[in-house]
Scaffold this motif. Structure first.
Motif, short mmCIF file in Angstrom:
data_model
loop_
_atom_site.label_atom_id
_atom_site.label_comp_id
_atom_site.label_asym_id
_atom_site.label_seq_id
_atom_site.Cartn_x
_atom_site.Cartn_y
_atom_site.Cartn_z
N GLY A 108 48.53 47.02 28.35
CA GLY A 108 49.40 46.33 29.07
C GLY A 108 50.80 46.63 29.54
N ASP A 109 51.42 46.45 29.99
CA ASP A 109 52.86 47.07 29.82
C ASP A 109 54.24 46.35 29.40
OD1 ASP A 109 54.28 49.25 31.81
OD2 ASP A 109 54.39 48.17 33.52
N PRO A 110 54.58 46.42 28.68
CA PRO A 110 55.97 45.07 27.80
C PRO A 110 56.98 46.41 28.17
CG PRO A 110 54.59 46.89 26.06
CD PRO A 110 53.77 46.99 27.40
N PRO A 111 58.57 45.48 28.41
CA PRO A 111 57.87 44.57 27.21
C PRO A 111 57.55 43.23 28.77
CG PRO A 111 60.58 45.04 28.45
CD PRO A 111 59.45 46.53 28.31
N ALA A 161 52.37 38.04 27.40
CA ALA A 161 52.95 37.07 28.40
C ALA A 161 52.39 37.39 29.60
CB ALA A 161 54.42 38.23 28.66
N LEU A 162 51.10 38.14 30.03
CA LEU A 162 50.56 38.08 30.91
C LEU A 162 49.62 36.88 30.86
CD1 LEU A 162 50.01 41.57 32.31
CD2 LEU A 162 51.77 39.45 32.87
N LEU A 163 49.04 36.52 30.27
CA LEU A 163 48.21 35.62 29.94
C LEU A 163 48.56 33.96 30.05
CD1 LEU A 163 45.26 37.22 26.96
CD2 LEU A 163 44.63 36.33 29.33
N ALA A 164 49.49 34.08 29.13
CA ALA A 164 50.34 33.03 29.09
C ALA A 164 51.22 32.44 30.48
CB ALA A 164 51.56 33.34 28.31
N ARG A 165 51.17 33.52 31.02
CA ARG A 165 51.16 32.80 32.81
C ARG A 165 50.67 32.27 32.87
NH1 ARG A 165 51.32 35.90 37.39
NH2 ARG A 165 52.83 34.82 38.82
N ALA A 166 49.71 33.48 33.70
CA ALA A 166 48.01 32.39 34.16
C ALA A 166 47.63 31.34 33.37
CB ALA A 166 47.20 33.74 34.02
N VAL A 167 47.64 30.97 32.32
CA VAL A 167 47.23 30.25 31.52
C VAL A 167 47.71 28.66 31.89
CG1 VAL A 167 45.19 30.73 30.60
CG2 VAL A 167 47.36 30.17 29.27
N MET A 168 49.43 28.78 31.83
CA MET A 168 50.10 27.73 32.10
C MET A 168 50.20 27.28 33.08
SD MET A 168 51.40 26.90 29.48
CE MET A 168 52.07 25.34 29.86
N ALA A 169 49.30 28.18 34.83
CA ALA A 169 49.58 27.36 36.35
C ALA A 169 48.20 26.70 36.22
CB ALA A 169 49.34 28.66 36.92
N ILE A 196 46.45 41.21 19.49
CA ILE A 196 47.95 41.39 20.61
C ILE A 196 49.47 41.84 19.63
CG2 ILE A 196 49.26 41.00 22.08
CD1 ILE A 196 47.19 39.12 23.44
N VAL A 197 49.56 42.77 19.97
CA VAL A 197 50.94 43.44 19.20
C VAL A 197 51.97 43.79 19.87
CG1 VAL A 197 51.89 44.75 16.81
CG2 VAL A 197 49.73 43.72 16.89
N ASP A 224 41.99 42.87 35.46
CA ASP A 224 43.22 44.01 36.43
C ASP A 224 44.09 44.76 35.39
OD1 ASP A 224 45.94 43.98 38.48
OD2 ASP A 224 46.69 42.93 36.73
N LEU A 225 44.55 44.51 33.74
CA LEU A 225 44.69 45.41 33.27
C LEU A 225 43.37 46.34 32.74
CD1 LEU A 225 46.45 42.34 30.30
CD2 LEU A 225 47.93 44.80 32.06
N LEU A 226 41.94 46.22 32.82
CA LEU A 226 41.86 47.46 32.73
C LEU A 226 41.98 48.07 33.95
CD1 LEU A 226 38.77 45.25 31.35
CD2 LEU A 226 40.03 47.41 29.92
N LEU A 227 41.77 47.28 34.94
CA LEU A 227 42.19 48.36 36.17
C LEU A 227 42.48 49.57 36.74
CD1 LEU A 227 39.30 46.13 38.75
CD2 LEU A 227 39.31 48.29 37.60
N LEU A 228 43.57 48.19 36.40
CA LEU A 228 45.28 48.95 36.20
C LEU A 228 45.31 50.64 35.00
CD1 LEU A 228 48.03 49.31 37.12
CD2 LEU A 228 49.00 48.02 35.58
N ARG A 229 44.38 50.19 33.85
CA ARG A 229 45.11 51.29 33.68
C ARG A 229 43.65 52.47 33.79
NH1 ARG A 229 47.05 53.08 28.60
NH2 ARG A 229 45.87 53.86 27.13
N GLU A 230 42.93 51.93 34.99
CA GLU A 230 41.73 53.07 34.76
C GLU A 230 42.69 54.42 35.84
OE1 GLU A 230 36.68 53.60 36.72
OE2 GLU A 230 37.49 51.51 35.41
N ALA A 231 43.70 53.85 37.21
CA ALA A 231 43.93 53.92 37.82
C ALA A 231 45.38 54.76 37.44
CB ALA A 231 44.18 52.75 38.88
N LEU A 232 45.65 54.55 35.95
CA LEU A 232 47.01 54.63 35.50
C LEU A 232 46.26 56.11 35.19
CD1 LEU A 232 49.19 52.67 34.18
CD2 LEU A 232 49.33 53.96 36.36
N LEU A 233 45.17 56.36 34.22
CA LEU A 233 44.34 57.42 33.94
C LEU A 233 43.47 57.87 34.25
CD1 LEU A 233 45.97 56.41 29.91
CD2 LEU A 233 46.94 58.08 31.40
N PRO A 234 42.92 58.39 35.18
CA PRO A 234 41.30 58.29 35.48
C PRO A 234 40.70 59.19 34.40
CG PRO A 234 42.84 59.11 37.19
CD PRO A 234 44.04 58.57 36.14
#
Length: 380
Positions: free
Chosen positions: A225-228, A234-242, A286-287, A353-363
């Motif tokens: 995650g990348d709060p706030p 927030a990302l899941l809510a935005r996606a499923v509400m579409a 999620i916290v 997307d979140l997992l690949l983003l995390r891997e890209a930031l922290l090889p």
């Protein structure tokens, strides 16, 4: 005036097409090379949401995907993947009546205003649930990414018309078979039977029912995650509400938390086998917008389908005079059973997307996940 049709940053999905146009599809970018994939696998995922059967729209669509790019000799190349699903059973003539007589509960009127009357009104155009086939196809690719991390997502019908399933979700093929083996995607046989009677009664009366879909993601590592504003919830809510007809979302205990005291609502951490787990999961994994290693649990409420045979009052947009419409066309009496695979697919897209983003930031971060991917922590 462009529409926003994309989801994700690294693993990015853009959908296209209309309900009664040539077809619908998705462009998926950011897919790692070397993942094994074929059309048969995606078609099996599409089979789970396609129309037909006693509790769904009678529209006859085979829903067979064509992979037009990004896959060579059965494996992803790393290039963008273009997925296309042809529309076969189209009957646009059903919808001429609604060009200037917006159907209550549908996006007909607001689309007329937004696109200055130039929208594709056939079957709702871009607002149709038909487009969710593209999300399921893209979600099938996302699930291949999740498999690299040992993450699995399940979604099922939690309730229909107030009848609620009582089931303990679990990460197993048995649970998957219980979901997919039921015509309403409800793994509780007793509740499913009561739901079926309600759906049949509503259909006989020319009416429809609301429903709730619950999704659970297992083996999700902590710290995603990348709060706030980029929190996982927030990302899941935005996606499923579409997803068409989705009207509410809650995580963990959701609205029930508003009825608790602080001493009841928290999830106490403890150390087990060198990892941190939590005694309860009221927060739904999620916290503060970040995953805590427990299963992600959320529910999506879907309104009753708006197209019903009963006549309803509207306005003729040409004369601004009163008019009446009824639900011509082919429609579902309840949305939850076909929405469950869509919720599952959308959750998979967000998590991939979140997992690949995390891997890209922290090889190399993925190497630290081995206990999680084997289910040794953060499971049930």
């Amino acid at each position: 005036m462009a529409s926003r049709d994309s989801l994700g940053e690294v693993f990015r999905v853009s959908i296209f097409g209309e309900s009664h146009g040539p077809g619908v599809g998705a462009l998926v970018t950011g897919v790692p090379p070397g993942l094994e994939v074929d059309e048969a696998y995606i078609n099996r995922e599409l089979e789970r949401r396609r129309p037909g059967g006693p509790y769904a729209s009678p529209r006859r669509e085979a829903d067979r995907v064509e992979i037009l790019s990004g896959v060579f000799r059965g494996r992803t190349t790393g290039a963008p993947i273009l997925l296309f699903i042809r529309n076969v059973d189209v009957k646009p003539g059903f919808y001429e009546e609604f060009r200037y007589k917006p159907r209550p509960g549908h996006a007909d009127y607001v689309a007329y205003e937004r696109y200055l009357g130039h929208q594709d009104y056939r079957g709702g155009g871009i607002f149709s649930g038909r487009r969710t086939a593209a999300l399921v196809a893209a979600g099938a690719i996302a699930k291949l990414v999740l498999a690299r991390y040992g993450v699995r997502v399940y979604a099922y019908v939690k309730s229909i018309g107030g009848v609620e399933a009582r089931v303990e979700p679990r990460d197993s093929e048995e649970f998957r078979r219980a979901i997919d083996g039921d015509p309403l995607k409800c793994p509780d046989p007793e509740a499913s039977e009561r739901m079926r009677r309600l759906v049949e009664e509503a259909r006989r009366e020319g009416d429809s029912l609301g429903s709730v879909v619950e999704a659970v993601a297992f083996n999700v590592p902590p710290g995603l995650g990348d709060p706030p504003l980029g929190g996982v919830d927030a990302l899941l809510a935005r996606a499923v509400m579409a997803i068409p007809a989705a009207k509410a979302v809650e995580f963990g205990e959701g609205f029930a938390l508003a009825l608790m005291r602080g001493s009841e609502a928290h999830d106490s951490p403890r150390a087990v086998g060198g990892r941190i787990v939590h005694e309860t999961n009221r927060s739904g994994g999620i916290v503060g917008g970040l995953t805590n290693g427990m299963p992600i649990v959320f529910r999506v409420a879907f309104k009753p389908p708006s197209s019903i045979p009963k006549p309803r009052r509207t306005v003729d947009l040409r004369s601004l005079s009163e008019a009446w419409v009824s639900g011509r066309g082919r429609h579902d009496p309840v949305i939850g059973p076909r929405a469950a695979p869509v919720v599952e697919a959308v959750a998979a897209i967000v998590l991939a997307d979140l997992l690949l983003l995390r891997e890209a930031l922290l090889p190399g971060w993925v190497e630290d996940l081995r206990p999680w991917t084997r289910g040794e922590a953060g499971g049930d």
